[in-house]
Design a protein around this motif. Sequence first.
Motif, PDB file in Angstrom:
ATOM      1  N   THR A 193      48.819  34.701 -72.305  1.00  0.00           N
ATOM      2  CA  THR A 193      49.429  33.374 -72.182  1.00  0.00           C
ATOM      3  C   THR A 193      50.884  33.413 -72.608  1.00  0.00           C
ATOM      4  OG1 THR A 193      47.311  32.260 -72.552  1.00  0.00           O
ATOM      5  CG2 THR A 193      49.307  30.978 -72.999  1.00  0.00           C
ATOM      6  N   ILE A 194      51.161  34.035 -73.745  1.00  0.00           N
ATOM      7  CA  ILE A 194      52.538  34.116 -74.248  1.00  0.00           C
ATOM      8  C   ILE A 194      53.396  34.980 -73.328  1.00  0.00           C
ATOM      9  CG2 ILE A 194      53.997  34.927 -76.156  1.00  0.00           C
ATOM     10  CD1 ILE A 194      52.505  32.274 -76.699  1.00  0.00           C
ATOM     11  N   LYS A 195      52.864  36.111 -72.884  1.00  0.00           N
ATOM     12  CA  LYS A 195      53.624  36.985 -71.975  1.00  0.00           C
ATOM     13  C   LYS A 195      53.950  36.261 -70.675  1.00  0.00           C
ATOM     14  CE  LYS A 195      51.944  41.360 -73.827  1.00  0.00           C
ATOM     15  NZ  LYS A 195      51.119  42.565 -73.576  1.00  0.00           N
ATOM     16  N   GLN A 196      52.992  35.493 -70.146  1.00  0.00           N
ATOM     17  CA  GLN A 196      53.234  34.752 -68.910  1.00  0.00           C
ATOM     18  C   GLN A 196      54.254  33.643 -69.136  1.00  0.00           C
ATOM     19  OE1 GLN A 196      52.015  35.516 -65.721  1.00  0.00           O
ATOM     20  NE2 GLN A 196      53.639  34.065 -65.215  1.00  0.00           N
ATOM     21  N   LEU A 197      54.163  32.983 -70.272  1.00  0.00           N
ATOM     22  CA  LEU A 197      55.125  31.930 -70.592  1.00  0.00           C
ATOM     23  C   LEU A 197      56.539  32.507 -70.664  1.00  0.00           C
ATOM     24  CD1 LEU A 197      55.394  28.946 -71.244  1.00  0.00           C
ATOM     25  CD2 LEU A 197      54.917  29.485 -73.628  1.00  0.00           C
ATOM     26  N   SER A 198      56.675  33.686 -71.264  1.00  0.00           N
ATOM     27  CA  SER A 198      57.971  34.348 -71.341  1.00  0.00           C
ATOM     28  C   SER A 198      58.470  34.716 -69.941  1.00  0.00           C
ATOM     29  CB  SER A 198      57.885  35.599 -72.213  1.00  0.00           C
ATOM     30  OG  SER A 198      59.131  36.263 -72.231  1.00  0.00           O
ATOM     31  N   LYS A 199      57.582  35.262 -69.129  1.00  0.00           N
ATOM     32  CA  LYS A 199      57.942  35.621 -67.753  1.00  0.00           C
ATOM     33  C   LYS A 199      58.405  34.383 -66.978  1.00  0.00           C
ATOM     34  CE  LYS A 199      56.027  37.907 -63.675  1.00  0.00           C
ATOM     35  NZ  LYS A 199      54.845  38.544 -63.092  1.00  0.00           N
ATOM     36  N   ASP A 200      57.667  33.286 -67.127  1.00  0.00           N
ATOM     37  CA  ASP A 200      58.047  32.033 -66.472  1.00  0.00           C
ATOM     38  C   ASP A 200      59.422  31.568 -66.957  1.00  0.00           C
ATOM     39  OD1 ASP A 200      55.605  32.050 -65.150  1.00  0.00           O
ATOM     40  OD2 ASP A 200      54.690  30.555 -66.476  1.00  0.00           O
ATOM     41  N   LYS A 201      59.656  31.687 -68.270  1.00  0.00           N
ATOM     42  CA  LYS A 201      60.943  31.272 -68.844  1.00  0.00           C
ATOM     43  C   LYS A 201      62.091  32.035 -68.208  1.00  0.00           C
ATOM     44  CE  LYS A 201      61.962  33.259 -72.519  1.00  0.00           C
ATOM     45  NZ  LYS A 201      62.535  34.406 -71.884  1.00  0.00           N
ATOM     46  N   TRP A 202      61.945  33.370 -68.067  1.00  0.00           N
ATOM     47  CA  TRP A 202      63.004  34.169 -67.435  1.00  0.00           C
ATOM     48  C   TRP A 202      63.242  33.713 -66.002  1.00  0.00           C
ATOM     49  CZ3 TRP A 202      66.010  36.027 -70.748  1.00  0.00           C
ATOM     50  CH2 TRP A 202      65.577  36.702 -71.892  1.00  0.00           C
ATOM     51  N   GLN A 203      62.181  33.376 -65.291  1.00  0.00           N
ATOM     52  CA  GLN A 203      62.344  32.905 -63.911  1.00  0.00           C
ATOM     53  C   GLN A 203      63.032  31.546 -63.882  1.00  0.00           C
ATOM     54  OE1 GLN A 203      61.610  34.829 -61.077  1.00  0.00           O
ATOM     55  NE2 GLN A 203      62.982  33.248 -60.303  1.00  0.00           N
ATOM     56  N   TRP A 204      62.639  30.643 -64.791  1.00  0.00           N
ATOM     57  CA  TRP A 204      63.288  29.334 -64.847  1.00  0.00           C
ATOM     58  C   TRP A 204      64.769  29.477 -65.184  1.00  0.00           C
ATOM     59  CZ3 TRP A 204      58.910  27.225 -68.458  1.00  0.00           C
ATOM     60  CH2 TRP A 204      57.746  27.033 -67.707  1.00  0.00           C
ATOM     61  N   MET A 205      65.095  30.452 -66.054  1.00  0.00           N
ATOM     62  CA  MET A 205      66.502  30.697 -66.381  1.00  0.00           C
ATOM     63  C   MET A 205      67.246  31.210 -65.150  1.00  0.00           C
ATOM     64  SD  MET A 205      66.346  32.252 -70.209  1.00  0.00           S
ATOM     65  CE  MET A 205      66.778  31.193 -71.574  1.00  0.00           C
ATOM     66  N   ALA A 206      66.635  32.146 -64.412  1.00  0.00           N
ATOM     67  CA  ALA A 206      67.268  32.675 -63.198  1.00  0.00           C
ATOM     68  C   ALA A 206      67.483  31.566 -62.171  1.00  0.00           C
ATOM     69  CB  ALA A 206      66.423  33.797 -62.600  1.00  0.00           C
ATOM     70  N   ASN A 207      66.530  30.634 -62.091  1.00  0.00           N
ATOM     71  CA  ASN A 207      66.613  29.520 -61.143  1.00  0.00           C
ATOM     72  C   ASN A 207      67.461  28.355 -61.664  1.00  0.00           C
ATOM     73  OD1 ASN A 207      64.859  30.996 -59.563  1.00  0.00           O
ATOM     74  ND2 ASN A 207      63.061  29.776 -60.078  1.00  0.00           N
ATOM     75  N   LYS A 208      67.937  28.468 -62.901  1.00  0.00           N
ATOM     76  CA  LYS A 208      68.686  27.388 -63.573  1.00  0.00           C
ATOM     77  C   LYS A 208      67.857  26.103 -63.616  1.00  0.00           C
ATOM     78  CE  LYS A 208      73.109  29.059 -61.847  1.00  0.00           C
ATOM     79  NZ  LYS A 208      74.324  28.678 -61.131  1.00  0.00           N
ATOM     80  N   ASP A 209      66.554  26.246 -63.828  1.00  0.00           N
ATOM     81  CA  ASP A 209      65.647  25.097 -63.872  1.00  0.00           C
ATOM     82  C   ASP A 209      65.654  24.508 -65.286  1.00  0.00           C
ATOM     83  OD1 ASP A 209      63.626  23.220 -63.647  1.00  0.00           O
ATOM     84  OD2 ASP A 209      62.418  24.498 -62.332  1.00  0.00           O
ATOM     85  N   ALA A 210      66.710  23.774 -65.575  1.00  0.00           N
ATOM     86  CA  ALA A 210      66.928  23.238 -66.921  1.00  0.00           C
ATOM     87  C   ALA A 210      65.830  22.269 -67.349  1.00  0.00           C
ATOM     88  CB  ALA A 210      68.299  22.571 -66.999  1.00  0.00           C
ATOM     89  N   ASP A 211      65.227  21.551 -66.409  1.00  0.00           N
ATOM     90  CA  ASP A 211      64.180  20.589 -66.774  1.00  0.00           C
ATOM     91  C   ASP A 211      62.937  21.290 -67.324  1.00  0.00           C
ATOM     92  OD1 ASP A 211      65.792  18.458 -66.012  1.00  0.00           O
ATOM     93  OD2 ASP A 211      64.956  18.386 -63.983  1.00  0.00           O
ATOM     94  N   LYS A 212      62.505  22.372 -66.671  1.00  0.00           N
ATOM     95  CA  LYS A 212      61.333  23.112 -67.168  1.00  0.00           C
ATOM     96  C   LYS A 212      61.653  23.769 -68.510  1.00  0.00           C
ATOM     97  CE  LYS A 212      59.000  23.932 -62.812  1.00  0.00           C
ATOM     98  NZ  LYS A 212      58.658  24.900 -61.763  1.00  0.00           N
ATOM     99  N   LEU A 213      62.877  24.280 -68.637  1.00  0.00           N
ATOM    100  CA  LEU A 213      63.273  24.902 -69.901  1.00  0.00           C
ATOM    101  C   LEU A 213      63.325  23.867 -71.014  1.00  0.00           C
ATOM    102  CD1 LEU A 213      65.984  27.268 -68.468  1.00  0.00           C
ATOM    103  CD2 LEU A 213      63.808  27.965 -69.491  1.00  0.00           C
TER     104      LEU A 213
END
Length: 149
Positions: A27-47
Amino acid sequence: MKSIVLFLSFMLLTLNSASAQTNSDETIKQLSKDKWQWMANKDADKLAALFDEKCEFVHMGGTWGKAREVDIIKAGFIWYKQAEVYSTNVKFYGNTAILLSDIDLVAQVGGNLVTNPFMVTEVYVLENNAWKMAQLTFSHLSRPVKLKQ
């Protein structure tokens, strides 16, 4: 017979605990992976939803809180374009998870494209059945960049 039942009960609890730990790791590893993708996408709302209100960010250029980090991502001052993750390690302390990741980070900072090797420390806290990020720290590594661009 009673000792066999006790032994089997103990083994079942141990296996359930190990299984829960593995699920939490993933769960934590996936959350981290998602975070990196949201950062790459500049998805500030999810972050913004992931970052705790008191979250702190430690960068090579300074330390700041959630509002500034979200604003920096929205404005594109730092664009986390790609995080190449080579290894991760998760440890749990009660309702706190600490994830260490060895990465090469490709980022656009103030218009300049840079690639740096980092050990990234992510601290997550479980509150109301949801993981929130409490800390993100980039520690520059002395190793050369591994990523071939």
